[in-house]
Design an enzyme around this catalytic site. Structure first.
Site, PDB file in Angstrom:
ATOM      1  NE  ARG A  51    -106.759 -11.013 -19.271  1.00 50.65           N
ATOM      2  CZ  ARG A  51    -107.959 -10.621 -18.573  1.00 50.65           C
ATOM      3  NH1 ARG A  51    -108.148  -9.736 -17.650  1.00 50.65           N
ATOM      4  NH2 ARG A  51    -109.006 -11.432 -18.719  1.00 50.65           N
ATOM      5  CB  THR A  52    -105.629 -11.675 -26.063  1.00 41.22           C
ATOM      6  OG1 THR A  52    -105.310 -12.651 -25.034  1.00 41.22           O
ATOM      7  CG2 THR A  52    -104.669 -12.088 -27.076  1.00 41.22           C
ATOM      8  CE  LYS A  80    -124.457 -13.124 -43.788  1.00 40.42           C
ATOM      9  NZ  LYS A  80    -124.169 -11.988 -44.813  1.00 40.42           N
ATOM     10  NE  ARG A 101    -107.967 -15.850 -27.664  1.00 39.58           N
ATOM     11  CZ  ARG A 101    -107.977 -15.332 -26.487  1.00 39.58           C
ATOM     12  NH1 ARG A 101    -108.986 -15.113 -25.563  1.00 39.58           N
ATOM     13  NH2 ARG A 101    -106.952 -14.966 -25.857  1.00 39.58           N
ATOM     14  CG  HIS A 129    -102.781 -17.624 -25.839  1.00 42.06           C
ATOM     15  ND1 HIS A 129    -102.086 -16.443 -26.431  1.00 42.06           N
ATOM     16  CD2 HIS A 129    -103.599 -17.135 -24.856  1.00 42.06           C
ATOM     17  CE1 HIS A 129    -103.081 -15.445 -26.117  1.00 42.06           C
ATOM     18  NE2 HIS A 129    -103.980 -15.665 -24.867  1.00 42.06           N
TER      19      HIS A 129
END
Ligand code: NCD
Length: 306
Positions: A51-52, A80, A101, A129
């Protein structure tokens, strides 16, 4: 450069402004359809999301802008050993705004300090959030018509659930809000939230393990999933994961005007039989999230002079 790392980065007046704008976008989508023409949003998701990420991308497309994104953390230079700071310095060369995120608490703040463009925290570990909270707030406004004088039950994993931490911070600013914190002993709201937000502001709250006992008092019940990925061992997760399962039978004890919320994804904590109940709001939250993200992108881009 203004970023959104924490929900308290926005004043209550700005939250009001964003909800008003989101409702205008809902009413008049055409008026916003080209506002971000020629602009690019980069989505950097170092943790799973449906969703986000998609709502940020849909938001930018619905504003007439474009999106670039990392396929996955595993296929990016993070694998890396590249630092968050270097990654965002790089991405700032391609994009006008970044939604990120990351599994580490504080990563979004590091990103904001290093990026040359606004950064939106789309979740940093078990910390916060803020854009889920914007989705939650628009839903509360549309369902209840107010942010004040509400009894808000938060149930499930209140320790690792970052959406809960941001929602408490946001709602604690309004008059007459009382929190009922429902969780197993092991998954209580972190003490920094209780101390720095609830106690500091003198907000009434009650902690309990008993959902059924408090259900009749609630205006809002915000369910959450147990955050498996943040547990140190699988055994504890398995022991706690199904502690609270909301069923139609249990809901008989609840008010007729209860709003049942959940940031999603749902695992077992709300029976699918509840989806048809008019009190279920979780798919409305999904819709509202896109409109609030549209409003937020517009605001941050305007402030950045873009
Ligand atoms: C939440 C999250 O990522 O914290 N999901 C979301 O963004 N809607 C909740 C969760 O994962 O349980």
């Amino acid at each position: 450069m203004r970023s959104l790392i924490d929900i308290l980065d926005l004043s209550t007046a700005e939250i009001e402004e964003l909800t008003v704008m989101a409702e205008d976008i809902i009413a008049r989508p055409d008026a916003y359809a080209h506002r971000m023409a020629g602009k690019k949003l980069a989505t950097l998701f170092f943790e799973p999301s449906t969703r986000t990420r998609m709502s940020f991308e849909a938001a930018m497309y619905d504003l007439g802008g474009n999106v670039i994104s990392m396929a996955s953390a595993g296929s990016s230079s993070a694998a890396k050993g590249e630092s968050v700071a270097d990654t965002v310095k790089t991405v700032s060369c391609y994009a006008d705004i970044i939604a990120m995120r990351h599994p580490k608490e504080g990563a979004a703040l590091v990103a904001a300090k290093n990026a040359g463009v606004p950064v939106i925290n789309a979740g940093d570990g078990g910390h916060c959030h803020p854009t889920q909270t914007l989705a939650d707030l628009l839903t509360i406004k549309r369902e209840k018509g107010r942010f004040s004088n509400l009894v808000v039950g938060l149930c499930g994993d209140l320790k690792f659930g970052r959406t809960v931490h941001s929602l408490i911070q946001a709602l604690a600013r309004y008059e007459g809000v009382k929190f009922v914190l429902i969780s197993p002993e092991e998954l209580k709201v972190p003490s920094y939230v209780k101390r720095d937000v609830l106690a500091r502001r003198g907000i009434p709250y009650e902690q309990t393990t008993d959902l059924l006992g408090v259900l009749p008092d609630l205006d809002i019940l915000y369910m959450t999933r147990v955050q498996r990925e943040r547990f140190f061992n699988e055994e504890d997760y398995l022991r706690l994961k199904d502690r609270y399962i909301l069923t139609p039978e249990k809901l008989k004890a609840a008010r007729e005007d209860l709003s049942i919320m959940h940031p999603l994804p749902r695992v077992n904590e709300i029976s699918v039989a509840i989806d048809a109940d008019p009190r279920a709001c979780y798919f409305k939250q999904v819709k509202n999230g896109k409109f609030m993200r549209m409003a937020l992108i517009l605001k941050l881009m305007e402030e950045a002079g873009k």
